[in-house]
Motif scaffolding. Sequence first.
Motif, PDB file in Angstrom:
ATOM      1  N   ASN A   1       4.219   5.244  -4.734  1.00 47.56           N
ATOM      2  CA  ASN A   1       3.453   5.295  -3.481  1.00 47.56           C
ATOM      3  C   ASN A   1       2.283   6.272  -3.583  1.00 47.56           C
ATOM      4  O   ASN A   1       1.177   5.979  -3.116  1.00 47.56           O
ATOM      5  N   THR A   2       2.525   7.419  -4.205  1.00 42.22           N
ATOM      6  CA  THR A   2       1.451   8.415  -4.352  1.00 42.22           C
ATOM      7  C   THR A   2       0.342   7.880  -5.250  1.00 42.22           C
ATOM      8  O   THR A   2      -0.846   8.027  -4.961  1.00 42.22           O
ATOM      9  N   THR A   3       0.729   7.238  -6.366  1.00 45.67           N
ATOM     10  CA  THR A   3      -0.254   6.649  -7.295  1.00 45.67           C
ATOM     11  C   THR A   3      -1.101   5.597  -6.578  1.00 45.67           C
ATOM     12  O   THR A   3      -2.328   5.577  -6.677  1.00 45.67           O
ATOM     13  N   LEU A   4      -0.416   4.744  -5.833  1.00 44.10           N
ATOM     14  CA  LEU A   4      -1.068   3.650  -5.102  1.00 44.10           C
ATOM     15  C   LEU A   4      -2.086   4.187  -4.090  1.00 44.10           C
ATOM     16  O   LEU A   4      -3.239   3.729  -4.047  1.00 44.10           O
ATOM     17  N   HIS A   5      -1.677   5.192  -3.290  1.00 40.39           N
ATOM     18  CA  HIS A   5      -2.564   5.707  -2.238  1.00 40.39           C
ATOM     19  C   HIS A   5      -3.797   6.407  -2.827  1.00 40.39           C
ATOM     20  O   HIS A   5      -4.900   6.287  -2.285  1.00 40.39           O
ATOM     21  N   SER A   6      -3.623   7.117  -3.946  1.00 39.55           N
ATOM     22  CA  SER A   6      -4.790   7.811  -4.518  1.00 39.55           C
ATOM     23  C   SER A   6      -5.793   6.807  -5.100  1.00 39.55           C
ATOM     24  O   SER A   6      -7.001   7.012  -5.011  1.00 39.55           O
ATOM     25  N   ALA A   7      -5.293   5.687  -5.664  1.00 36.46           N
ATOM     26  CA  ALA A   7      -6.209   4.652  -6.187  1.00 36.46           C
ATOM     27  C   ALA A   7      -6.905   3.929  -5.039  1.00 36.46           C
ATOM     28  O   ALA A   7      -8.117   3.701  -5.077  1.00 36.46           O
ATOM     29  N   ARG A   8      -6.141   3.624  -4.004  1.00 36.98           N
ATOM     30  CA  ARG A   8      -6.738   2.928  -2.839  1.00 36.98           C
ATOM     31  C   ARG A   8      -7.805   3.791  -2.178  1.00 36.98           C
ATOM     32  O   ARG A   8      -8.800   3.283  -1.670  1.00 36.98           O
ATOM     33  N   GLY A   9      -7.580   5.113  -2.192  1.00 41.19           N
ATOM     34  CA  GLY A   9      -8.552   6.030  -1.596  1.00 41.19           C
ATOM     35  C   GLY A   9      -9.937   5.889  -2.212  1.00 41.19           C
ATOM     36  O   GLY A   9     -10.956   6.069  -1.537  1.00 41.19           O
ATOM     37  N   ILE A  10      -9.977   5.533  -3.499  1.00 40.49           N
ATOM     38  CA  ILE A  10     -11.275   5.326  -4.172  1.00 40.49           C
ATOM     39  C   ILE A  10     -11.815   3.933  -3.861  1.00 40.49           C
ATOM     40  O   ILE A  10     -12.983   3.765  -3.502  1.00 40.49           O
ATOM     41  N   PHE A  11     -10.960   2.901  -3.977  1.00 39.28           N
ATOM     42  CA  PHE A  11     -11.440   1.519  -3.839  1.00 39.28           C
ATOM     43  C   PHE A  11     -11.818   1.153  -2.409  1.00 39.28           C
ATOM     44  O   PHE A  11     -12.724   0.340  -2.194  1.00 39.28           O
ATOM     45  N   ASN A  12     -11.127   1.720  -1.420  1.00 32.12           N
ATOM     46  CA  ASN A  12     -11.385   1.331  -0.024  1.00 32.12           C
ATOM     47  C   ASN A  12     -12.797   1.661   0.428  1.00 32.12           C
ATOM     48  O   ASN A  12     -13.309   1.077   1.368  1.00 32.12           O
ATOM     49  N   ARG A  13     -13.426   2.619  -0.265  1.00 32.18           N
ATOM     50  CA  ARG A  13     -14.828   2.937   0.081  1.00 32.18           C
ATOM     51  C   ARG A  13     -15.790   1.869  -0.448  1.00 32.18           C
ATOM     52  O   ARG A  13     -16.957   1.839  -0.078  1.00 32.18           O
ATOM     53  N   LEU A  14     -15.302   1.044  -1.376  1.00 27.40           N
ATOM     54  CA  LEU A  14     -16.201   0.128  -2.082  1.00 27.40           C
ATOM     55  C   LEU A  14     -16.051  -1.327  -1.657  1.00 27.40           C
ATOM     56  O   LEU A  14     -17.025  -2.059  -1.597  1.00 27.40           O
TER      57      LEU A  14
END
Length: 380
Positions: A207-220
Amino acid sequence: MVKISYTKLKGSQNMRLRLLLSTLSSTPILIEDIRANATLPGLRPHEVSFLRLLEKISDDCFVEINETGTKLKYKPGIVMGGRHLVHDCGESRAMGYFLEPLIVLALFGKKPLSIKLRGVTNDSKDPSVDTFRSTTLPMLKQFGVSSEGLDLKILSRGVPPHGGGEIILSVPIVQDSLKAITWIDEGMVKRIRGITFSTRVSVQFENTTLHSARGIFNRLLPDVHIFTDHKTGPQAGKSPGYGMSLVAETTSGCFISADNAVYRAQEEDEDGELEDEGKKWLIPPEDLGEQTASALLGEIEQGGVVDSTHQGLLFLLCALCPQDVSKVRVGKLSPYGIQVLRHIKDFLSVKFVIKPDPSTGTVILRCVGCGLKNLSRKLS
């Protein structure tokens, strides 16, 4: 008795590639001075395992290794394929090391291949089995490989040092030959898919890995889905670890991937020296998510229709096409991609015309294929 003439090669570099091209071109090879001056001379366990795999899927294949393992004679046989085969890849390299050459050889077999592989499914050195499922197999369809019978099932996961993973790979045969391609439009990224996995650790790592990656992609971009795959019991292999595999799909049907895994392992360097135990565990899950996401963005920024880990496979498939022009666009040439181009010239006598495209920072490669046909297939 007919005397076999062997092509002489030296050193341990690109052993897997040399054996693959030797089999495809039916060229017997003799490799000398395999790590002759290293602390542990000779072939590594994963190279011996790859030779055993070649024997398993081929008929009339001949392998001779000297006592020290520094000299190898290999005469390729006919690739047979077959059903219900099983091979243990060992723990020194992940399945990605075996999958790339296995998929190419299976296309030119007598029968479709279905094989169960055991060992390490995810590590930080070789492409993960998730990457092969989401990126490599769709790439084969560009060359006219039928999607029917092309499949990779992950039964259980395994990370270093003790593995314990299992997959089933199914590959159909090419009926005559591959299809020459013109593939230079990389398109724009329209969606990102991914999977995070964990074995023998808390699901919170995923879950932590997923949220940190999404934090980058959601801006794009809005269309981002990352799935979780938490394994327990026998399906979790024998060692604790976690990791992530991401793939970006573009509007023109290209798949660009990046993956990474974290585990506790005693790692060997090239000379067989042991590195610090536990070194790999130093990356926390939030950093892993950011690093993998950044790696994917880096691959997208480079441009090209494939990512840097798939360049070698792309060049090889182009070289095996009919005697027609194939044209592809890639980002900056990777060191492995350059080695593949050199070996293709030596074994298949196929030369690529390389033309940089300064406006995009990419490279366009053209070649006329060697026209390899699947002569071993059963004729109805």
